[in-house]
Design a protein around this motif. Structure first.
Motif, PDB file in Angstrom:
ATOM      1  N   ALA A   1      27.342 -61.586  58.330  1.00 17.55           N
ATOM      2  CA  ALA A   1      26.415 -61.223  59.405  1.00 17.55           C
ATOM      3  C   ALA A   1      27.156 -60.465  60.501  1.00 17.55           C
ATOM      4  CB  ALA A   1      25.759 -62.480  59.977  1.00 17.55           C
ATOM      5  N   ARG A   2      28.375 -60.886  60.767  1.00 14.73           N
ATOM      6  CA  ARG A   2      29.177 -60.213  61.780  1.00 14.73           C
ATOM      7  C   ARG A   2      29.443 -58.768  61.366  1.00 14.73           C
ATOM      8  NH1 ARG A   2      35.070 -62.492  63.244  1.00 14.73           N
ATOM      9  NH2 ARG A   2      35.319 -61.469  65.269  1.00 14.73           N
ATOM     10  N   LYS A   3      29.762 -58.591  60.064  1.00 12.41           N
ATOM     11  CA  LYS A   3      30.029 -57.241  59.562  1.00 12.41           C
ATOM     12  C   LYS A   3      28.773 -56.370  59.576  1.00 12.41           C
ATOM     13  CE  LYS A   3      33.930 -57.147  56.611  1.00 12.41           C
ATOM     14  NZ  LYS A   3      34.463 -56.858  55.276  1.00 12.41           N
ATOM     15  N   ALA A   4      27.626 -57.010  59.309  1.00 12.78           N
ATOM     16  CA  ALA A   4      26.385 -56.253  59.139  1.00 12.78           C
ATOM     17  C   ALA A   4      25.949 -55.559  60.424  1.00 12.78           C
ATOM     18  CB  ALA A   4      25.272 -57.180  58.645  1.00 12.78           C
ATOM     19  N   PHE A   5      26.269 -56.167  61.583  1.00 15.61           N
ATOM     20  CA  PHE A   5      25.740 -55.622  62.834  1.00 15.61           C
ATOM     21  C   PHE A   5      26.819 -55.041  63.740  1.00 15.61           C
ATOM     22  CE2 PHE A   5      22.884 -58.900  61.267  1.00 15.61           C
ATOM     23  CZ  PHE A   5      21.760 -58.119  61.070  1.00 15.61           C
ATOM     24  N   TYR A   6      28.064 -55.063  63.275  1.00 12.73           N
ATOM     25  CA  TYR A   6      29.159 -54.523  64.057  1.00 12.73           C
ATOM     26  C   TYR A   6      28.874 -53.069  64.431  1.00 12.73           C
ATOM     27  CZ  TYR A   6      33.755 -52.833  65.280  1.00 12.73           C
ATOM     28  OH  TYR A   6      34.793 -52.251  65.938  1.00 12.73           O
ATOM     29  N   PRO A   7      29.159 -52.586  65.634  1.00 13.60           N
ATOM     30  CA  PRO A   7      29.855 -53.293  66.725  1.00 13.60           C
ATOM     31  C   PRO A   7      28.951 -54.153  67.616  1.00 13.60           C
ATOM     32  CG  PRO A   7      29.558 -50.989  67.290  1.00 13.60           C
ATOM     33  CD  PRO A   7      28.974 -51.160  65.929  1.00 13.60           C
TER      34      PRO A   7
ATOM     35  N   PRO B   1      20.593 -66.621  66.258  1.00 15.49           N
ATOM     36  CA  PRO B   1      21.463 -67.777  66.446  1.00 15.49           C
ATOM     37  C   PRO B   1      21.894 -68.408  65.127  1.00 15.49           C
ATOM     38  CG  PRO B   1      19.190 -68.387  66.847  1.00 15.49           C
ATOM     39  CD  PRO B   1      19.195 -66.921  66.551  1.00 15.49           C
ATOM     40  N   LEU B   2      22.908 -69.248  65.196  1.00 14.85           N
ATOM     41  CA  LEU B   2      23.308 -70.077  64.064  1.00 14.85           C
ATOM     42  C   LEU B   2      22.824 -71.495  64.349  1.00 14.85           C
ATOM     43  CD1 LEU B   2      25.151 -67.576  63.825  1.00 14.85           C
ATOM     44  CD2 LEU B   2      26.965 -69.059  63.008  1.00 14.85           C
ATOM     45  N   MET B   3      22.456 -72.218  63.302  1.00  9.88           N
ATOM     46  CA  MET B   3      21.982 -73.585  63.532  1.00  9.88           C
ATOM     47  C   MET B   3      22.672 -74.566  62.591  1.00  9.88           C
ATOM     48  SD  MET B   3      18.146 -75.129  63.851  1.00  9.88           S
ATOM     49  CE  MET B   3      17.562 -74.984  62.178  1.00  9.88           C
ATOM     50  N   HIS B   4      23.184 -75.635  63.169  1.00  7.33           N
ATOM     51  CA  HIS B   4      23.813 -76.688  62.382  1.00  7.33           C
ATOM     52  C   HIS B   4      22.878 -77.890  62.329  1.00  7.33           C
ATOM     53  CE1 HIS B   4      27.254 -79.830  61.895  1.00  7.33           C
ATOM     54  NE2 HIS B   4      26.751 -79.477  60.735  1.00  7.33           N
ATOM     55  N   VAL B   5      22.488 -78.294  61.127  1.00  8.16           N
ATOM     56  CA  VAL B   5      21.714 -79.520  60.977  1.00  8.16           C
ATOM     57  C   VAL B   5      22.737 -80.645  60.833  1.00  8.16           C
ATOM     58  CG1 VAL B   5      20.006 -80.768  59.625  1.00  8.16           C
ATOM     59  CG2 VAL B   5      19.788 -78.306  59.934  1.00  8.16           C
ATOM     60  N   ASP B   6      22.874 -81.409  61.893  1.00  6.73           N
ATOM     61  CA  ASP B   6      23.994 -82.330  62.040  1.00  6.73           C
ATOM     62  C   ASP B   6      23.563 -83.738  61.651  1.00  6.73           C
ATOM     63  OD1 ASP B   6      26.066 -83.873  62.867  1.00  6.73           O
ATOM     64  OD2 ASP B   6      26.110 -83.127  64.934  1.00  6.73           O
ATOM     65  N   THR B   7      24.149 -84.259  60.571  1.00  9.75           N
ATOM     66  CA  THR B   7      23.786 -85.619  60.143  1.00  9.75           C
ATOM     67  C   THR B   7      24.447 -86.668  61.026  1.00  9.75           C
ATOM     68  OG1 THR B   7      25.663 -85.804  58.636  1.00  9.75           O
ATOM     69  CG2 THR B   7      23.610 -84.914  57.716  1.00  9.75           C
ATOM     70  N   GLY B   8      25.409 -86.255  61.827  1.00  8.09           N
ATOM     71  CA  GLY B   8      26.155 -87.226  62.630  1.00  8.09           C
ATOM     72  C   GLY B   8      27.256 -87.914  61.821  1.00  8.09           C
ATOM     73  N   HIS B   9      27.297 -87.615  60.520  1.00  6.69           N
ATOM     74  CA  HIS B   9      28.314 -88.202  59.642  1.00  6.69           C
ATOM     75  C   HIS B   9      29.302 -87.152  59.163  1.00  6.69           C
ATOM     76  CE1 HIS B   9      25.553 -91.834  58.450  1.00  6.69           C
ATOM     77  NE2 HIS B   9      25.975 -91.880  59.710  1.00  6.69           N
ATOM     78  N   ASN B  10      29.619 -86.224  60.043  1.00  2.00           N
ATOM     79  CA  ASN B  10      30.500 -85.128  59.651  1.00  2.00           C
ATOM     80  C   ASN B  10      31.950 -85.562  59.603  1.00  2.00           C
ATOM     81  OD1 ASN B  10      28.537 -82.841  59.872  1.00  2.00           O
ATOM     82  ND2 ASN B  10      28.361 -83.764  61.901  1.00  2.00           N
ATOM     83  N   PHE B  11      32.706 -84.797  58.858  1.00  2.49           N
ATOM     84  CA  PHE B  11      34.147 -84.895  58.998  1.00  2.49           C
ATOM     85  C   PHE B  11      34.481 -84.321  60.376  1.00  2.49           C
ATOM     86  CE2 PHE B  11      33.505 -84.612  54.425  1.00  2.49           C
ATOM     87  CZ  PHE B  11      34.385 -85.572  53.947  1.00  2.49           C
TER      88      PHE B  11
ATOM     89  N   PHE C   1      35.055 -71.625  65.739  1.00  3.86           N
ATOM     90  CA  PHE C   1      34.552 -70.449  65.025  1.00  3.86           C
ATOM     91  C   PHE C   1      33.431 -69.755  65.808  1.00  3.86           C
ATOM     92  CE2 PHE C   1      31.658 -68.504  61.883  1.00  3.86           C
ATOM     93  CZ  PHE C   1      32.540 -67.713  61.175  1.00  3.86           C
ATOM     94  N   ILE C   2      32.502 -70.550  66.316  1.00  2.51           N
ATOM     95  CA  ILE C   2      31.351 -70.012  67.058  1.00  2.51           C
ATOM     96  C   ILE C   2      31.825 -69.267  68.304  1.00  2.51           C
ATOM     97  CG2 ILE C   2      29.316 -70.683  68.423  1.00  2.51           C
ATOM     98  CD1 ILE C   2      28.838 -70.966  65.451  1.00  2.51           C
ATOM     99  N   LYS C   3      32.826 -69.854  68.971  1.00  2.00           N
ATOM    100  CA  LYS C   3      33.368 -69.245  70.181  1.00  2.00           C
ATOM    101  C   LYS C   3      34.002 -67.896  69.831  1.00  2.00           C
ATOM    102  CE  LYS C   3      36.145 -70.680  74.064  1.00  2.00           C
ATOM    103  NZ  LYS C   3      37.194 -71.619  74.487  1.00  2.00           N
ATOM    104  N   GLU C   4      34.731 -67.901  68.729  1.00  2.00           N
ATOM    105  CA  GLU C   4      35.463 -66.698  68.318  1.00  2.00           C
ATOM    106  C   GLU C   4      34.507 -65.542  67.998  1.00  2.00           C
ATOM    107  OE1 GLU C   4      38.899 -67.754  65.778  1.00  2.00           O
ATOM    108  OE2 GLU C   4      38.150 -66.054  64.590  1.00  2.00           O
ATOM    109  N   ILE C   5      33.411 -65.823  67.304  1.00  4.10           N
ATOM    110  CA  ILE C   5      32.521 -64.716  66.941  1.00  4.10           C
ATOM    111  C   ILE C   5      31.465 -64.461  68.021  1.00  4.10           C
ATOM    112  CG2 ILE C   5      32.866 -65.113  64.466  1.00  4.10           C
ATOM    113  CD1 ILE C   5      30.015 -66.180  64.313  1.00  4.10           C
ATOM    114  N   GLY C   6      31.456 -65.266  69.048  1.00  4.24           N
ATOM    115  CA  GLY C   6      30.546 -65.040  70.171  1.00  4.24           C
ATOM    116  C   GLY C   6      29.079 -65.214  69.803  1.00  4.24           C
ATOM    117  N   ALA C   7      28.802 -66.182  68.943  1.00  4.94           N
ATOM    118  CA  ALA C   7      27.408 -66.398  68.525  1.00  4.94           C
ATOM    119  C   ALA C   7      26.790 -67.559  69.291  1.00  4.94           C
ATOM    120  CB  ALA C   7      27.356 -66.669  67.023  1.00  4.94           C
TER     121      ALA C   7
END
Lengths: 424, 301
Positions: free
Chosen positions: B47-53, B59-69, B79-85
């Motif tokens: 997605a980052r490549k598709a719309f560059y520059p 947005p990105l969405m995480h469905v969080d089970t609360g049982h993550n590693f 990662f989110i911070k780095e790609i500015g999403a």
């Protein structure tokens, strides 16, 4: 299997389709390709082994591997297109596995639409049958560049050379009437493994390669159109940041030809001429772009271009018209309506259309044109005339499978009801 | 003579970029589902490549089970911070607290199935009309039948016997109000393609994918990480060993494999030699022969 990671990095991709029913040995053939190329995993194999036993089958039924839906497994038939993947150190393969009966013509058409090669199975005992004609015709209609006829079940005709030669000659005579460019014949036994992955010891008279050898080596570099430059604009990129304040890039996937910075181009439908300034990607500018690359183009002049427009070369332009002749494969239970209005999607363009005329229905077994038949039902193939609400920019399907194809959508249900191949 | 031929990774990348751009064009309010696993990381990279520059226009969405590693969440935020999403977190815990779902009990309890409700609620709340995800057709036999553009009715249900035909690369995203689509840009990729692409593109992944020492116990032949989220049976003894994860779901349903592969090159070698499927370590798929098909019909991703 070769375990050197680098050998897998630079492979070509071959997409092929198979059509057939269980009786033809299609599933056995796919199972054989996957199994002998070590692309079936142990847990997958154990799972189908168990299912086969549960159903009281003696042999492990490789069709269970390809039939992914519960209803397919229950009925023992392939209904929908399924996609399978395998790789050898030479190439990566995507198989569009489709059912073969006439009531699934639409699924065959779907599977064939993205394939560069089609495998057509012929039972050596039966020779050419109606189904062979149909499958060959669909391959021809969908513009598949390579067709491989596998004369299967050679073990049941004592690996007889004369039988193979007779079927080959008959098929050649039939195929010569169609637009299939490149055809091959291989005598095989999918069940016994003759000439599928390993060369048969039972047919020393056959001097050609095995099926896998052919799949690995057939020349596919010319399958895209690299002559007629077509760039349908998919999305306009405007970052509006300080760094890229005035950046205006036209994103899309090249549909034909080779574009280079400095090329004189024309934007359709406006007809304004300009020059390609740069061809950008995330990894930097590129010197040239060709099908099927996804790139972003910038132009020297600021002209109004949006999604649905097409950038082409000044001296090589597509047809621009609202009257379009297509061969349509009908996909819906609701029959095609003469004078009916539908939505149309063509490259990145959206329009509406009216069906002005039904010229003929095609008997896809005999290729006879049935000019008096105007009832076009599911799985029928017909020649129709469309009038669109705005001009489309197109080529003949046989010249370019991207700019020559369109889909027809029922506006009441939003379902895709027709696949159209533009006649030039 | 110049030959114009794309190699397989470039062709797959080009196809995926095309699909992502098509989503941004055809839908008003799309979202990219992001689990922090390698497939969703590859999708975000695409997605980052598709719309560059320009930046990713959804947005990105995480469905969080609360049982993550914990490693997944740490990686996700970086990662989110780095790609500015933009990141939206939809929480299964919230669904439980609101009484929308009831937690499973027992040794095999998992929140995996509960994700469906949370996902459907979030789609409704944010009025998303397309949810992209990193599912691949080679993962599982029901997924082999998926379209790139997969239509869902207003209940989020998948109707596998009545799917829209998908021809060439012309995608039909037309829908009635209230309906939505699931879109799978890397449908045609295999596990091997993903790993090769990660190597070729120098994409960073959570450390879980690489061999590391971990406390695990064995259940039904799968090595499970010890955690507060799983109740162990008496005979399930802890042991320390070197493992890595082939897929990353939540801790209750994702098993590890014994492995010494601590670099991408070694992982690719291991994937090439391995004789079991990637999802073989996923207990959520093993509940029945049609476990995935049934969950997808209910709206699972």
């Amino acid at each position: 299997m070769n375990n050197d990671p680098n050998t897998y990095l630079d492979m070509e991709l071959l997409r092929f389709s198979t059509a057939g029913s269980v009786d033809d040995g299609k599933s056995t053939l796919i199972g054989r390709l996957l199994y002998d190329s070590k692309s079936i995993f142990e847990d997958q194999y154990e799972a189908i082994e168990q299912s086969s036993k549960k159903k009281g089958e003696e042999q492990v039924n490789l069709a269970l591997l390809t039939d992914g839906l519960r209803s397919e497994r229950e009925q023992g038939i392939t209904i929908d297109v399924a996609y399978r993947y395998f790789a050898t150190p030479k190439r990566k393969f995507i198989i569009a596995d489709t059912p073969g009966h006439i009531q699934y013509t639409r699924n065959m058409v779907t599977g064939a639409s993205t394939s560069n090669l089609s495998i057509i199975l012929i039972d050596a005992r039966k020779g050419i049958i109606e189904q062979t004609h149909r499958h060959t015709f669909i391959a021809s209609l969908l513009g598949i560049p390579h067709v491989v006829f596998c004369i299967n079940k050679m073990d049941l005709v004592d690996y007889d050379e004369a039988t193979f030669e007779r079927i080959k000659k008959e098929t050649e005579a039939f195929a010569s009437k169609l637009a299939v460019k490149d055809i091959h014949f291989i005598p095989i036994s999918a069940l016994k493994g003759d000439n599928v992955v390993n060369k048969s010891e039972n047919m020393p008279w056959y001097k050609g390669g095995t099926l896998l050898y052919l799949l690995e080596n057939i020349h596919i570099g010319s399958d895209h159109n690299h002559i007629d430059c077509r760039f349908p604009v998919q999305y306009v990129i405007r970052p509006q940041t300080d760094e890229f304040h005035d950046y205006r890039g036209y994103a899309g996937r090249i549909a034909g030809g080779v574009f280079k910075p400095g090329d004189k181009v024309v934007a359709l439908p406006s007809g304004f001429s300009t020059t390609v300034k740069s061809i950008d990607t995330f990894d930097g500018e590129v010197e040239e772009a060709f099908a099927p690359m996804s790139v972003t183009m910038t132009l020297e002049d600021e002209i109004d271009i949006s999604r649905g427009d097409m950038i082409v070369r000044e001296n090589n332009q597509p047809e621009v018209s609202q009257d379009i002749e297509v061969m349509v494969c009908w996909m819906s239970e609701r029959p095609l309506q003469l004078r009916g209005k539908y939505a149309v999607k063509h490259t990145s363009n959206d329009a509406r259309c009216i069906v002005k005329d039904i010229k003929y229905k095609l008997d896809i077994n005999t290729l006879h044109r049935l000019e008096d038949e105007k009832d076009i039902a599911m799985n029928d193939i017909a020649r129709v005339s469309l009038r669109t609400t705005k001009p489309l920019f197109f080529d003949a399907y046989q010249k370019n499978r991207v700019s020559g194809s369109l889909i027809i959508i029922d506006e009441a249900t939003n379902e895709t009801v027709g696949a159209g191949m533009i006649v030039g | 003579m110049q030959t114009y031929n794309l190699k397989h990774l470039k062709e797959l990348e080009s196809e995926a970029i095309y699909v992502v751009r098509e989503v941004a064009s055809q839908f008003e309010n799309p979202v990219l589902l992001f689990s922090g696993g390698k497939d969703s990381i590859v999708c975000a990279h695409i997605a980052r490549k598709a719309f560059y520059p320009a930046k990713i226009p959804f947005p990105l969405m995480h469905v969080d089970t609360g049982h993550n590693f914990p490693e997944t969440i740490e990686f996700r935020d970086k990662f989110i911070k780095e790609i500015g999403a933009n990141l939206i977190v939809a929480s299964v815990q919230d669904s439980i607290d609101q009484g929308r779902v009831v937690e499973e009990k027992g040794f095999n309890a998992s929140r995996n199935g509960l994700q469906t409700t949370t996902l459907l609620d979030a789609i409704e709340e944010h009025k998303f009309d397309a949810a992209m995800g990193g599912a691949r057709r080679d993962e599982e036999k029901a997924r082999a039948k998926e379209r790139f553009f997969s239509h869902r009715d207003e209940f989020g249900q998948w109707d596998p016997k009545n799917q829209r035909p998908e021809l060439w690369n012309i995608f039909n995203g037309m829908k009635q109000f209230g309906e939505n689509f699931r879109v799978f840009p890397i449908s045609n990729w295999t596990e091997m393609d993903v790993w090769q692409y990660v190597l070729a593109e120098g994409i960073e992944l959570p450390p879980l994918y690489f061999a590391h020492e971990r406390e695990v116990f064995s259940r039904d032949g799968v090595l499970m990480s010890t955690s507060d989220f799983i109740e162990q049976k008496e005979e399930e003894k802890n042991m320390k060993t070197t493992v890595r994860f082939r897929t990353i779901g939540d801790m209750t349903c994702t098993g590890a494999v014994s492995s010494e592969a601590d670099t991408l090159e070694k992982i690719i070698e291991e994937v090439a030699a391995t004789r079991t499927t990637e999802r073989g370590t996923r207990s959520d798929d093993k509940r029945s022969e049609a476990a995935m098909e049934d969950r997808k019909k209910q709206g699972y991703f």
